[in-house]
Motif scaffolding. Structure first.
Motif, PDB file in Angstrom:
ATOM      1  N   TYR A  71       0.823  -1.203   0.000  1.00 42.32           N
ATOM      2  CA  TYR A  71       0.000   0.000   0.000  1.00 42.32           C
ATOM      3  C   TYR A  71       0.865   1.264   0.000  1.00 42.32           C
ATOM      4  CZ  TYR A  71      -3.756   3.202   1.366  1.00 42.32           C
ATOM      5  OH  TYR A  71      -4.668   4.228   1.405  1.00 42.32           O
ATOM      6  N   ALA A  72       2.025   1.201   0.619  1.00 42.73           N
ATOM      7  CA  ALA A  72       2.932   2.360   0.677  1.00 42.73           C
ATOM      8  C   ALA A  72       3.582   2.658  -0.672  1.00 42.73           C
ATOM      9  CB  ALA A  72       4.008   2.124   1.733  1.00 42.73           C
ATOM     10  N   GLU A  73       3.567   1.699  -1.587  1.00 43.39           N
ATOM     11  CA  GLU A  73       4.173   1.881  -2.914  1.00 43.39           C
ATOM     12  C   GLU A  73       3.130   2.486  -3.854  1.00 43.39           C
ATOM     13  OE1 GLU A  73       5.738   2.484  -6.129  1.00 43.39           O
ATOM     14  OE2 GLU A  73       7.173   1.669  -4.670  1.00 43.39           O
ATOM     15  N   PRO A  74       3.300   3.740  -4.292  1.00 42.05           N
ATOM     16  CA  PRO A  74       2.291   4.398  -5.133  1.00 42.05           C
ATOM     17  C   PRO A  74       1.934   3.621  -6.399  1.00 42.05           C
ATOM     18  CG  PRO A  74       3.913   5.990  -4.373  1.00 42.05           C
ATOM     19  CD  PRO A  74       4.418   4.628  -3.974  1.00 42.05           C
ATOM     20  N   LEU A  75       2.891   2.950  -7.016  1.00 41.65           N
ATOM     21  CA  LEU A  75       2.584   2.206  -8.244  1.00 41.65           C
ATOM     22  C   LEU A  75       1.657   1.019  -7.976  1.00 41.65           C
ATOM     23  CD1 LEU A  75       6.086   2.253  -9.944  1.00 41.65           C
ATOM     24  CD2 LEU A  75       4.047   3.542 -10.621  1.00 41.65           C
ATOM     25  N   LEU A  76       1.756   0.421  -6.804  1.00 42.69           N
ATOM     26  CA  LEU A  76       0.855  -0.691  -6.464  1.00 42.69           C
ATOM     27  C   LEU A  76      -0.450  -0.180  -5.870  1.00 42.69           C
ATOM     28  CD1 LEU A  76       3.305  -3.366  -5.018  1.00 42.69           C
ATOM     29  CD2 LEU A  76       2.501  -3.026  -7.376  1.00 42.69           C
TER      30      LEU A  76
END
Length: 154
Positions: free
Chosen positions: A44-49
């Motif tokens: 969730y912390a990864e903007p692309l995911l």
């Protein structure tokens, strides 16, 4: 809960926007007891995911470029014994790599994203395929693509 079919879907009467459908799926996973919360939080912390539609099955973490049915073109995460992770996909026979931490695992998924992977669209695989085949000058801009619901006459 936790199966791929247990995700919000656009209704025939009023399709919710992409952001609300995707965020609701993430929130469900973030608050599910049986999920690996460290892994879900890292993803969730990864903007692309975070812009993709997440789901889980048997604690595996999957991602899709559409909210209706699944695009099956994004690597996914499986748990290994000893608290390790395996990133595979898009098919189960394609191994991207193994990792020891949730953050390393997320980086492996990101490294395997298809070219031009953008926000999930509201709709199914047919709509996604139609947009993927459209000439670049006919693809809706992000705001239009995010809120585009499939046309039942297509």
């Amino acid at each position: 809960m936790g199966w791929i079919d247990d995700v919000p879907r656009p209704s025939d009467e009023a399709a919710p926007g992409r952001d609300s459908v995707v965020e609701a799926a993430w929130q469900r996973l973030l608050h599910t007891e049986y999920m690996d919360t460290e892994l879900v939080r890292a993803a969730y912390a990864e903007p692309l995911l975070r812009q993709l539609h997440p789901s889980s099955s048997h604690q595996d973490l999957h991602f899709s470029r559409c909210t209706g049915n699944w695009s099956w073109d994004i690597p996914f995460i499986m748990h290994l014994p000893g608290g390790r992770y395996l990133v595979a996909g898009p098919s189960r026979s394609q191994i991207v790599g193994e990792a020891d931490t949730a953050e390393e695992t997320v980086a492996l998924v990101v490294s395997g994203l298809p070219p031009g992977c953008g926000p999930a669209i509201v709709g199914g695989r047919d709509e996604l395929d139609r947009l993927d085949r459209a000439p670049a000058d006919q693809i809706p801009v992000d705001d239009e693509r995010r809120s585009h619901a499939p046309d039942p006459t297509d």
